[in-house]
Design a protein around this motif. Structure first.
Motif, PDB file in Angstrom:
ATOM      1  N   MET A   1       0.357   1.680  -6.008  1.00  0.00           N
ATOM      2  CA  MET A   1       1.180   2.873  -6.044  1.00  0.00           C
ATOM      3  C   MET A   1       0.848   3.663  -7.312  1.00  0.00           C
ATOM      4  O   MET A   1       0.882   3.123  -8.409  1.00  0.00           O
ATOM      5  N   PRO A   2       0.586   4.963  -7.185  1.00  0.00           N
ATOM      6  CA  PRO A   2       0.357   5.789  -8.371  1.00  0.00           C
ATOM      7  C   PRO A   2       1.645   5.980  -9.166  1.00  0.00           C
ATOM      8  O   PRO A   2       2.750   6.014  -8.614  1.00  0.00           O
ATOM      9  N   LEU A   3       1.497   6.144 -10.452  1.00  0.00           N
ATOM     10  CA  LEU A   3       2.625   6.371 -11.345  1.00  0.00           C
ATOM     11  C   LEU A   3       3.496   7.534 -10.862  1.00  0.00           C
ATOM     12  O   LEU A   3       4.715   7.456 -10.924  1.00  0.00           O
ATOM     13  N   LEU A   4       2.888   8.604 -10.378  1.00  0.00           N
ATOM     14  CA  LEU A   4       3.659   9.761  -9.937  1.00  0.00           C
ATOM     15  C   LEU A   4       4.721   9.371  -8.919  1.00  0.00           C
ATOM     16  O   LEU A   4       5.877   9.761  -9.034  1.00  0.00           O
ATOM     17  N   TRP A   5       4.338   8.604  -7.908  1.00  0.00           N
ATOM     18  CA  TRP A   5       5.291   8.242  -6.854  1.00  0.00           C
ATOM     19  C   TRP A   5       6.314   7.237  -7.361  1.00  0.00           C
ATOM     20  O   TRP A   5       7.460   7.246  -6.925  1.00  0.00           O
ATOM     21  N   TYR A   6       5.927   6.388  -8.291  1.00  0.00           N
ATOM     22  CA  TYR A   6       6.898   5.463  -8.879  1.00  0.00           C
ATOM     23  C   TYR A   6       7.962   6.255  -9.645  1.00  0.00           C
ATOM     24  O   TYR A   6       9.158   6.003  -9.504  1.00  0.00           O
ATOM     25  N   LEU A   7       7.514   7.214 -10.448  1.00  0.00           N
ATOM     26  CA  LEU A   7       8.458   8.034 -11.206  1.00  0.00           C
ATOM     27  C   LEU A   7       9.430   8.763 -10.278  1.00  0.00           C
ATOM     28  O   LEU A   7      10.637   8.743 -10.487  1.00  0.00           O
ATOM     29  N   ARG A   8       8.882   9.399  -9.250  1.00  0.00           N
ATOM     30  CA  ARG A   8       9.697  10.243  -8.374  1.00  0.00           C
ATOM     31  C   ARG A   8      10.525   9.444  -7.367  1.00  0.00           C
ATOM     32  O   ARG A   8      11.704   9.738  -7.163  1.00  0.00           O
ATOM     33  N   ASP A   9       9.921   8.446  -6.732  1.00  0.00           N
ATOM     34  CA  ASP A   9      10.576   7.757  -5.613  1.00  0.00           C
ATOM     35  C   ASP A   9      11.365   6.519  -6.014  1.00  0.00           C
ATOM     36  O   ASP A   9      12.298   6.142  -5.315  1.00  0.00           O
ATOM     37  N   SER A  38      -3.006  12.470 -15.919  1.00  0.00           N
ATOM     38  CA  SER A  38      -2.478  12.844 -14.614  1.00  0.00           C
ATOM     39  C   SER A  38      -1.791  11.625 -14.000  1.00  0.00           C
ATOM     40  O   SER A  38      -2.410  10.579 -13.833  1.00  0.00           O
ATOM     41  N   ALA A  39      -0.509  11.759 -13.659  1.00  0.00           N
ATOM     42  CA  ALA A  39       0.258  10.626 -13.128  1.00  0.00           C
ATOM     43  C   ALA A  39      -0.226  10.171 -11.763  1.00  0.00           C
ATOM     44  O   ALA A  39      -0.080   9.004 -11.406  1.00  0.00           O
ATOM     45  N   ILE A  40      -0.826  11.066 -10.987  1.00  0.00           N
ATOM     46  CA  ILE A  40      -1.301  10.676  -9.654  1.00  0.00           C
ATOM     47  C   ILE A  40      -2.533   9.773  -9.754  1.00  0.00           C
ATOM     48  O   ILE A  40      -2.822   8.999  -8.859  1.00  0.00           O
ATOM     49  N   THR A  41      -3.231   9.840 -10.882  1.00  0.00           N
ATOM     50  CA  THR A  41      -4.460   9.055 -11.042  1.00  0.00           C
ATOM     51  C   THR A  41      -4.226   7.713 -11.731  1.00  0.00           C
ATOM     52  O   THR A  41      -5.177   6.961 -11.935  1.00  0.00           O
ATOM     53  N   GLN A  42      -2.975   7.421 -12.092  1.00  0.00           N
ATOM     54  CA  GLN A  42      -2.669   6.196 -12.831  1.00  0.00           C
ATOM     55  C   GLN A  42      -2.013   5.162 -11.920  1.00  0.00           C
ATOM     56  O   GLN A  42      -0.853   5.318 -11.539  1.00  0.00           O
ATOM     57  N   PRO A  43      -2.739   4.104 -11.559  1.00  0.00           N
ATOM     58  CA  PRO A  43      -2.121   3.063 -10.717  1.00  0.00           C
ATOM     59  C   PRO A  43      -1.108   2.240 -11.506  1.00  0.00           C
ATOM     60  O   PRO A  43      -1.354   1.856 -12.652  1.00  0.00           O
ATOM     61  N   MET A  44       0.018   1.994 -10.905  1.00  0.00           N
ATOM     62  CA  MET A  44       1.080   1.226 -11.560  1.00  0.00           C
ATOM     63  C   MET A  44       0.577  -0.142 -12.030  1.00  0.00           C
ATOM     64  O   MET A  44       1.003  -0.626 -13.069  1.00  0.00           O
ATOM     65  N   ALA A  45      -0.321  -0.729 -11.288  1.00  0.00           N
ATOM     66  CA  ALA A  45      -0.825  -2.062 -11.618  1.00  0.00           C
ATOM     67  C   ALA A  45      -1.476  -2.121 -12.998  1.00  0.00           C
ATOM     68  O   ALA A  45      -1.552  -3.188 -13.606  1.00  0.00           O
ATOM     69  N   LYS A  46      -1.917  -0.992 -13.518  1.00  0.00           N
ATOM     70  CA  LYS A  46      -2.590  -0.970 -14.823  1.00  0.00           C
ATOM     71  C   LYS A  46      -1.692  -0.463 -15.955  1.00  0.00           C
ATOM     72  O   LYS A  46      -2.168  -0.267 -17.067  1.00  0.00           O
ATOM     73  N   LEU A  47      -0.415  -0.273 -15.686  1.00  0.00           N
ATOM     74  CA  LEU A  47       0.459   0.334 -16.688  1.00  0.00           C
ATOM     75  C   LEU A  47       1.467  -0.615 -17.317  1.00  0.00           C
ATOM     76  O   LEU A  47       2.270  -0.191 -18.155  1.00  0.00           O
ATOM     77  N   ALA A  48       1.419  -1.873 -16.964  1.00  0.00           N
ATOM     78  CA  ALA A  48       2.373  -2.842 -17.529  1.00  0.00           C
ATOM     79  C   ALA A  48       2.289  -2.839 -19.055  1.00  0.00           C
ATOM     80  O   ALA A  48       1.198  -2.873 -19.637  1.00  0.00           O
ATOM     81  N   GLY A  49       3.435  -2.748 -19.709  1.00  0.00           N
ATOM     82  CA  GLY A  49       3.501  -2.792 -21.157  1.00  0.00           C
ATOM     83  C   GLY A  49       3.152  -1.495 -21.858  1.00  0.00           C
ATOM     84  O   GLY A  49       3.160  -1.431 -23.088  1.00  0.00           O
ATOM     85  N   LYS A  50       2.847  -0.445 -21.095  1.00  0.00           N
ATOM     86  CA  LYS A  50       2.485   0.828 -21.700  1.00  0.00           C
ATOM     87  C   LYS A  50       3.692   1.751 -21.777  1.00  0.00           C
ATOM     88  O   LYS A  50       4.601   1.682 -20.954  1.00  0.00           O
TER      89      LYS A  50
END
Length: 136
Positions: A1-9, A38-50
């Motif tokens: 899931m991209p960060l954008l959709w996590y933020l919004r949904d 760009s939030a659409i290009t950032q996969p949630m799987a790579k954002l842990a701890g950021k």
């Protein structure tokens, strides 16, 4: 899931907007560990701890607007509002890197606006840089 959709949904932080599958319009800009992305290009799987900062995170905890947000109001740099969050994030990042940006610096921001607010956005960024927020 991209960060954008996590933020919004998931988090219901709807300031960050969808601007295309590749984030080319700048409407979906956020800060990840202080870097504009760009939030659409950032996969949630790579954002842990950021650390993630969205447009909602620019205002103070008490609701006081960030000077750049107030400058956008002062300069009527909002138009339809769809691109505004991305402009705010890009402007915030620019002012962090270059406290007194030139027109050329502002022109390099990766944002677009179909309403034609670029001139007012430039004025808002310069107003914030000059510390003239809230002044006539």
């Amino acid at each position: 899931m991209p960060l954008l959709w996590y933020l919004r949904d998931v988090l219901w932080l709807t300031g960050t907007k969808y601007g295309g599958a590749h984030g080319g319009s700048g409407a979906d800009l956020v800060l990840v560990n202080g870097k504009l992305v760009s939030a659409i290009t950032q996969p949630m799987a790579k954002l842990a701890g950021k650390s993630i900062t969205t447009v909602e995170g620019l205002a103070a905890d008490d609701g006081t607007l960030h000077p750049l947000q107030q400058a956008f109001i002062d300069e009527d740099a909002i138009g339809c509002g769809y691109c505004t969050p991305g402009w705010l994030m890009a402007g915030f990042d620019l002012l962090k890197r270059k406290p007194q940006p030139s027109d050329a610096d502002i022109n390099q921001l990766p944002n677009s606006c179909r309403c034609g607010c670029q001139t007012r956005v430039r004025a808002a960024i310069k107003r914030a840089a000059a510390g003239k927020v809230g002044q006539a």
